[in-house]
Write a protein that holds these residues in place. Structure first.
Motif, mmCIF file in Angstrom:
data_model
loop_
_atom_site.group_PDB
_atom_site.id
_atom_site.type_symbol
_atom_site.label_atom_id
_atom_site.label_comp_id
_atom_site.label_asym_id
_atom_site.label_seq_id
_atom_site.Cartn_x
_atom_site.Cartn_y
_atom_site.Cartn_z
ATOM 1 N N CYS A 98 -6.841 -12.583 15.227
ATOM 2 C CA CYS A 98 -5.656 -12.726 14.383
ATOM 3 C C CYS A 98 -5.834 -12.143 12.986
ATOM 4 C CB CYS A 98 -5.298 -14.211 14.248
ATOM 5 S SG CYS A 98 -4.855 -15.022 15.790
ATOM 6 N N ALA A 105 3.396 -15.287 10.403
ATOM 7 C CA ALA A 105 3.321 -14.730 11.761
ATOM 8 C C ALA A 105 3.599 -15.834 12.783
ATOM 9 C CB ALA A 105 1.955 -14.115 12.003
ATOM 10 N N ARG A 106 4.203 -15.433 13.878
ATOM 11 C CA ARG A 106 4.543 -16.379 14.943
ATOM 12 C C ARG A 106 3.613 -16.133 16.128
ATOM 13 N NH1 ARG A 106 10.800 -17.927 16.382
ATOM 14 N NH2 ARG A 106 10.323 -19.878 17.501
ATOM 15 N N TRP A 129 1.183 -19.634 9.391
ATOM 16 C CA TRP A 129 1.473 -19.205 10.761
ATOM 17 C C TRP A 129 2.243 -20.283 11.506
ATOM 18 C CZ3 TRP A 129 -4.205 -17.374 12.008
ATOM 19 C CH2 TRP A 129 -4.441 -16.150 11.352
#
Length: 314
Positions: A98, A105-106, A129
């Motif tokens: 990641c 971010a999803r 996130w």
């Protein structure tokens, strides 16, 4: 072992549709003893996918995944030192996967079990996130929900998730359990934003442990729960057929299939229980020994697990 026989269905290769396959291994449920059936591992002569044929019908889900199944409650209380070591290892791996993600971010974990990897990302990752999971098992979803995680019950194909919304999707030790991997990869493709990535981690039929134990005791068979098993070629073909770009396809270290290959051999030959217990997920010494061995093999691209980074084209 229970005397129950499972309801089984015959299938063809899910990657290329071929019916031309060879029997390469057979065995029983050496780990959970959920039935008295003998199961057959077939290898497609066209794309090399290894698959279970016949395999349990969908109605047998609760039988082949009993309440004691380890992925439903992989906890420190149950696994102790092994849990602590795996937490450190998987946290490092997850953060590396990641590292390019931005704020907000999803992330979606398909087949998240009790939310083990989501919990690590929540603890060590970017606090902005948005983390979600999907799993079929009600007990696992309840465990994840109790831990404060956002996890949906059902198949990812059936859960109403927003299209083109996710920056990253994980399928960690999931694809091998699926009845229809192409359909699931197509569903995930629709969920990803352009440029979003799908990370797949799965057992490697190109590994040394597979070659040594494929006649029946290989831990990666996990009879009867692993329906489809891949090597580099079959996983690459599946990904490209769906429309992904294969950004990276490598192997990573895991001692589990080595340990359970020996465990299964000992169970099959009715060895003493004290010896069998030396080769399980709670056996820190045997896990350490085979971690060292697989670390060496991984340097030559022959690690026990495949890790694929697939990207939705921009």
């Amino acid at each position: 072992m229970e005397n129950k026989k499972l309801r089984l269905n015959n299938v063809d290769c899910c990657v290329c549709g071929s019916t031309n396959a060879s029997l390469i291994g057979k065995g029983e449920d050496f780990e959970y003893h959920t039935s008295a059936d003998t199961f057959f591992a077939m290898q497609c002569n066209s794309c090399n996918l290894v698959y279970l044929d016949p395999r349990p019908a969908a109605s047998e889900f609760e039988t082949i995944y009993p309440p004691t199944y380890h992925a439903f409650d992989f906890s420190k209380k149950e696994f102790g030192f092994v849990y602590n070591v795996r937490c450190r290892l998987e946290a490092r791996r997850s953060l590396k996967r990641c590292r390019h993600l931005k704020d907000n971010a999803r992330i979606l974990d398909v087949g998240c079990g009790d939310g083990f990897h989501l919990g690590l990302l929540r603890q060590y990752g970017n606090k902005t996130w948005k983390l979600e999971g999907v799993d079929l098992d009600q007990k696992a979803v309840k465990a994840a929900t109790r831990a404060g995680l956002d996890v949906h019950l059902g198949r990812v194909q059936d859960v109403n998730l927003p299209q083109h919304s996710y920056d990253m999707v994980f399928m960690i030790q999931t694809i091998e359990h699926l009845e229809d991997p192409p359909q699931v990869l197509e569903t995930v493709f629709g969920l990803l934003r352009e440029g979003g990535q799908l990370i797949i981690v799965t057992d490697n039929t190109g590994s040394i442990d597979f070659n040594w134990f494929k006649s029946g005791h290989w831990g990666g068979y996990h009879f009867p729960r692993h329906f489809n098993l891949f090597n580099r070629n079959s996983l690459s073909k599946l990904a490209r057929d769906v429309g992904y770009d294969v950004k990276d396809l490598t192997t990573i270290v895991s001692p589990v299939n080595w340990v359970y290959s020996i465990h299964n051999y000992l169970v099959d030959h009715k060895m003493p229980q004290w010896l069998i217990n030396r080769f399980t997920l709670k056996s820190s010494f045997s896990l350490f020994v085979f971690t060292v061995l697989d670390f060496v093999l991984q340097k030559f691209g022959r690690g026990a697990l495949l890790q694929a980074t697939l990207q939705k084209p921009s």
